[in-house]
Design a protein around this motif. Structure first.
Motif, PDB file in Angstrom:
ATOM      1  N   LEU A 135      -7.465   2.071  12.916  1.00  0.00           N
ATOM      2  CA  LEU A 135      -7.451   3.493  13.278  1.00  0.00           C
ATOM      3  C   LEU A 135      -7.655   4.375  12.049  1.00  0.00           C
ATOM      4  CD1 LEU A 135      -4.485   3.657  15.829  1.00  0.00           C
ATOM      5  CD2 LEU A 135      -6.902   4.011  16.348  1.00  0.00           C
ATOM      6  N   SER A 136      -7.035   3.979  10.931  1.00  0.00           N
ATOM      7  CA  SER A 136      -7.125   4.803   9.716  1.00  0.00           C
ATOM      8  C   SER A 136      -8.549   4.876   9.188  1.00  0.00           C
ATOM      9  CB  SER A 136      -6.191   4.246   8.633  1.00  0.00           C
ATOM     10  OG  SER A 136      -6.706   3.052   8.064  1.00  0.00           O
ATOM     11  N   ASP A 137      -9.379   3.907   9.552  1.00  0.00           N
ATOM     12  CA  ASP A 137     -10.769   3.878   9.082  1.00  0.00           C
ATOM     13  C   ASP A 137     -11.727   4.642   9.997  1.00  0.00           C
ATOM     14  OD1 ASP A 137     -10.053   2.310   6.928  1.00  0.00           O
ATOM     15  OD2 ASP A 137     -10.543   0.422   7.925  1.00  0.00           O
ATOM     16  N   GLN A 138     -11.224   5.101  11.162  1.00  0.00           N
ATOM     17  CA  GLN A 138     -12.105   5.736  12.149  1.00  0.00           C
ATOM     18  C   GLN A 138     -12.099   7.252  11.999  1.00  0.00           C
ATOM     19  OE1 GLN A 138     -13.811   3.363  13.914  1.00  0.00           O
ATOM     20  NE2 GLN A 138     -12.514   2.050  12.628  1.00  0.00           N
ATOM     21  N   GLN A 183      -5.562  12.911   4.668  1.00  0.00           N
ATOM     22  CA  GLN A 183      -6.701  12.010   4.748  1.00  0.00           C
ATOM     23  C   GLN A 183      -6.260  10.557   4.652  1.00  0.00           C
ATOM     24  OE1 GLN A 183      -9.647  13.039   1.842  1.00  0.00           O
ATOM     25  NE2 GLN A 183      -9.513  15.234   2.263  1.00  0.00           N
ATOM     26  N   ALA A 184      -6.668   9.755   5.647  1.00  0.00           N
ATOM     27  CA  ALA A 184      -6.315   8.338   5.644  1.00  0.00           C
ATOM     28  C   ALA A 184      -6.925   7.619   4.455  1.00  0.00           C
ATOM     29  CB  ALA A 184      -6.783   7.677   6.946  1.00  0.00           C
ATOM     30  N   GLY A 185      -8.031   8.173   3.917  1.00  0.00           N
ATOM     31  CA  GLY A 185      -8.692   7.530   2.795  1.00  0.00           C
ATOM     32  C   GLY A 185      -7.873   7.553   1.516  1.00  0.00           C
ATOM     33  N   ARG A 186      -6.804   8.328   1.492  1.00  0.00           N
ATOM     34  CA  ARG A 186      -5.953   8.411   0.305  1.00  0.00           C
ATOM     35  C   ARG A 186      -4.944   7.272   0.240  1.00  0.00           C
ATOM     36  NH1 ARG A 186      -6.052  13.524  -2.127  1.00  0.00           N
ATOM     37  NH2 ARG A 186      -8.119  14.417  -1.739  1.00  0.00           N
ATOM     38  N   ILE A 187      -4.973   6.368   1.199  1.00  0.00           N
ATOM     39  CA  ILE A 187      -4.069   5.223   1.167  1.00  0.00           C
ATOM     40  C   ILE A 187      -4.556   4.265   0.080  1.00  0.00           C
ATOM     41  CG2 ILE A 187      -3.111   3.298   2.475  1.00  0.00           C
ATOM     42  CD1 ILE A 187      -3.566   4.921   5.015  1.00  0.00           C
ATOM     43  N   TYR A 223       0.862  -1.183   0.000  1.00  0.00           N
ATOM     44  CA  TYR A 223       0.000   0.000   0.000  1.00  0.00           C
ATOM     45  C   TYR A 223       0.901   1.236   0.000  1.00  0.00           C
ATOM     46  CZ  TYR A 223      -4.818  -1.647   0.591  1.00  0.00           C
ATOM     47  OH  TYR A 223      -6.058  -2.187   0.371  1.00  0.00           O
ATOM     48  N   TYR A 224       0.331   2.360  -0.391  1.00  0.00           N
ATOM     49  CA  TYR A 224       1.114   3.595  -0.408  1.00  0.00           C
ATOM     50  C   TYR A 224       0.205   4.800  -0.229  1.00  0.00           C
ATOM     51  CZ  TYR A 224      -0.550   4.089  -5.224  1.00  0.00           C
ATOM     52  OH  TYR A 224      -1.351   4.209  -6.338  1.00  0.00           O
ATOM     53  N   SER A 225       0.823   5.906   0.174  1.00  0.00           N
ATOM     54  CA  SER A 225       0.097   7.165   0.336  1.00  0.00           C
ATOM     55  C   SER A 225       1.059   8.305   0.035  1.00  0.00           C
ATOM     56  CB  SER A 225      -0.449   7.302   1.756  1.00  0.00           C
ATOM     57  OG  SER A 225      -1.095   8.545   1.931  1.00  0.00           O
ATOM     58  N   GLN A 226       0.577   9.294  -0.671  1.00  0.00           N
ATOM     59  CA  GLN A 226       1.422  10.430  -1.009  1.00  0.00           C
ATOM     60  C   GLN A 226       1.601  11.315   0.211  1.00  0.00           C
ATOM     61  OE1 GLN A 226       0.160  12.267  -4.606  1.00  0.00           O
ATOM     62  NE2 GLN A 226       2.062  13.397  -4.906  1.00  0.00           N
ATOM     63  N   SER A 227       2.802  11.780   0.435  1.00  0.00           N
ATOM     64  CA  SER A 227       3.065  12.636   1.588  1.00  0.00           C
ATOM     65  C   SER A 227       2.352  13.968   1.411  1.00  0.00           C
ATOM     66  CB  SER A 227       4.576  12.866   1.743  1.00  0.00           C
ATOM     67  OG  SER A 227       5.101  13.514   0.604  1.00  0.00           O
ATOM     68  N   THR A 261       1.386   1.514   6.122  1.00  0.00           N
ATOM     69  CA  THR A 261       1.445   2.806   5.429  1.00  0.00           C
ATOM     70  C   THR A 261       0.951   3.928   6.341  1.00  0.00           C
ATOM     71  OG1 THR A 261       1.008   1.659   3.346  1.00  0.00           O
ATOM     72  CG2 THR A 261       0.723   4.047   3.359  1.00  0.00           C
ATOM     73  N   TYR A 262      -0.162   3.673   7.023  1.00  0.00           N
ATOM     74  CA  TYR A 262      -0.709   4.689   7.927  1.00  0.00           C
ATOM     75  C   TYR A 262       0.252   4.960   9.084  1.00  0.00           C
ATOM     76  CZ  TYR A 262      -4.154   7.181  10.771  1.00  0.00           C
ATOM     77  OH  TYR A 262      -4.814   8.132  11.512  1.00  0.00           O
TER      78      TYR A 262
END
Length: 583
Positions: A196-199, A26-30, A18-22, A429-430
């Motif tokens: 946690l990222s989903d809350q 928003q956790a939803g961007r993972i 998984y990845y997320s842009q710095s 990732t989170y």
């Protein structure tokens, strides 16, 4: 600063990224990385999971054009096709390599895989297989993000909470060899970070002093962890307070249970399967298990084992797997009723055995949970499940009922997990994101003071062992991952010959200062832990020479106490590692 945060779940059965842009809060961007892999000879498809299987083909088995991946020619086959090819032949497939990294009798650098290797197949080490899998994931990233080198990104790799120091070190070294500068995080903790990222507001779901039990059942291991909600400066915080021991027990065991059940049935009818057919039967049982567990209305399903011959259909061996088989062998076998304080059963072992993994003797996951909770005297009120095993509703419901009974009927809340197959990579990732950009963190501070034994300056006394004082090197509450601390005094260190390092743990939960001395006469107030026997390289000194040093200490994110002895007269330094995490 890196452009991306990347979480890698290097799983026993499947791997995911998984990845997320710095800069994106928003956790939803993972997001999930699709991983290119062979699905048939010469055909590549990008899929969300990479089966953690490596197949070594015969020189004439494929055309050169059949082995072209987007980044070049493959010398071994990784992923979906590897698993399928291994099911049709023996001696060429490596699976569950991750579990070999912490084998009690086989070094991670020993060339032992495949265990059943054909004479023409050169064996490789578990560490080398780990490197092959990581290299495949690194190349997958390069194809998708050619302008964002993964060597420059913030990467976190997940490992079992119960991995020993050597296994963690091998994982980090394998990552370094493929260009990754990665941190490690425990898989159950990563699964909790995914939750946690989903809350939107996690504090609404937890109250002070509540314990959350994380049950992570993967393909090859069962990992248990306890997380506590605590009050911190008037606000709600989180601490990981305990992890379980290394339990080689997971979904693969369930598949093998069904395999041997059907193989025994076939043997009674006069059909004895060859080893390569057992491998094929295991894969067929995995698929049949998933069909039956996902649809309780199906009474039975056929399992086909191929035989060698001109006609696959005419030479196939057929068996039948029923819902009753699944209930008796999997539900009752792996998730039986258990009582609090009940221990996992110990099984008498054979005097001789083949070199293989140290599989758990007791398959009852519920008894392992009971043993873990009893050891820590905790009754959790929240449960978080993780792992593909729990995709089956019947298994989730069964474990919930068993835990409700085990805990005496106390109110029990099942937390809704992220996707069970992907949560660990997403949580990693989170975790990387909140470490760099801020957010809720699960503290993993020490639950005791830890000390190292140092020879007392007292003269030797006839008939009495040389006295040893204990000096505090890691105080109660020290957060894992914190900066290193220097002890106030200098010491002498023996180099070039085997010596014993003794470690101690406090019985109370009041913090001692780093460097505090507990005299030899007062060691009874401490618990002595397992000693380490180590031979430190002498460098330019003579073997057995005592070197004047100063000590620094820190605890890594994975609970490893690193003591570094620095030579006061040169640039030499020596590292002593000790596991201080509660298990």
């Amino acid at each position: 600063m890196s452009d991306y945060f990347i979480g890698i779940d290097l799983g026993t059965t499947h791997s995911a990224v998984y990845y997320s842009q710095s800069g994106q809060s928003q956790a939803g961007r993972i997001q999930q990385l699709a991983i290119p892999q062979f699905i048939t000879a010469g055909q590549v498809d990008s899929r969300p999971l990479l089966p953690s299987f490596v197949y070594f083909p015969h020189d004439t088995e494929f055309l050169e054009s059949d082995l072209l991946l987007p980044w070049g020619k493959a010398h071994s086959i990784v992923g979906q096709l590897a698993r399928e090819l291994g099911a049709k032949s023996s001696g060429r497939l490596v699976q569950s390599a991750k579990s070999w990294l912490c084998h009690s009798r086989v070094g991670a650098d020993e060339n032992v895989l495949p265990v059943d290797a054909l004479e023409e197949v050169e064996k490789i080490s578990p560490a080398a297989v780990t490197e092959i899998l990581l290299a495949h994931l690194v190349n997958a990233w390069k194809v998708s993000f050619p302008n964002a080198p993964i060597t420059e990104q913030n990467v976190v790799i997940t490992v079992p909470a119960s991995f020993d120091p050597a296994a963690r070190a091998i994982t980090e070294q394998s990552a370094e060899r493929v260009g990754l500068r990665a941190r490690l995080i425990e898989e159950p903790l990563a699964a909790f970070y995914a939750w946690l990222s989903d809350q939107k507001n996690w504090t609404e779901n937890l109250t002070v002093n509540e314990h959350i039990l994380v049950v992570d059942v993967g393909g090859g291991t069962t990992d248990l962890s306890l997380i506590q909600a605590v009050e911190k400066d008037g606000a709600l915080g989180l601490e990981r307070v305990a992890v379980g021991r290394h339990i080689l027990l997971g979904g693969d065991n369930m598949d093998m249970t069904l395999t041997y059940h059907l193989a025994a049935q076939l043997a009674q009818k006069g059909t004895n399967l060859e080893p390569w057919q057992i491998t094929g039967l295991t894969q067929a049982c995995r698929e049949a298990k998933e069909r039956l567990l996902s649809n309780p209305d199906i009474a039975e399903t056929s399992v086909v084992v191929p035989s060698r011959g001109r006609s696959l259909f005419n030479n196939s061996v057929k068996a039948t797997l029923t819902q009753a088989d699944v209930q008796q062998l999997l539900i009752d076998g792996f998730f039986p009723q258990a009582q609090l304080d009940e221990q996992a059963h110990k099984v008498a072992r054979s005097g001789f055995s083949t070199i293989n993994l140290d599989y758990e003797g007791d398959p009852a996951i519920t008894r392992h949970i009971s043993e873990f909770l009893s050891r820590h005297d905790v009754k959790p009120s929240k449960i978080l499940l993780n792992g593909g095993v729990f995709n089956a509703t019947v298994i989730r419901n069964t474990l919930e009922a068993r835990l409700q009974s085990l805990l005496g009927g106390i109110p029990l809340t099942m937390l809704t997990p992220s996707h069970l197959d992907y949560a660990v990579a997403k949580g990693a990732t989170y975790y990387a994101k909140v470490q760099a950009e801020g957010g809720v963190k699960v503290k993993s501070g020490l639950a005791s003071n830890y000390y190292i034994g140092v020879a007392s300056p007292m003269p030797a006394i006839p008939g009495m062992a040389s006295p040893v004082d204990a000096i505090c090197v890691a105080p109660f509450g020290l957060e894992e991952g914190s900066e290193e601390q220097m002890l106030p005094n200098e010491f002498s260190l023996v180099v070039g010959e085997s010596v014993i390092f003794r470690f101690f743990q406090s019985k109370h939960n009041e913090a001692d200062a780093v460097g505090k001395v507990v005299s030899a006469f007062a060691l009874g107030q401490l618990n002595e832990l397992s000693p380490l026997s180590v031979r430190l390289d002498a460098g330019h000194y003579q073997a057995g020479e005592m070197v004047r040093i100063y000590l620094t200490a820190r605890v890594t994110e994975l609970g490893l106490l690193l003591l570094q002895a620095h030579d006061t007269q040169s640039d030499l330094n020596w590292t002593i590692e000790f596991q201080v995490r509660e298990v």
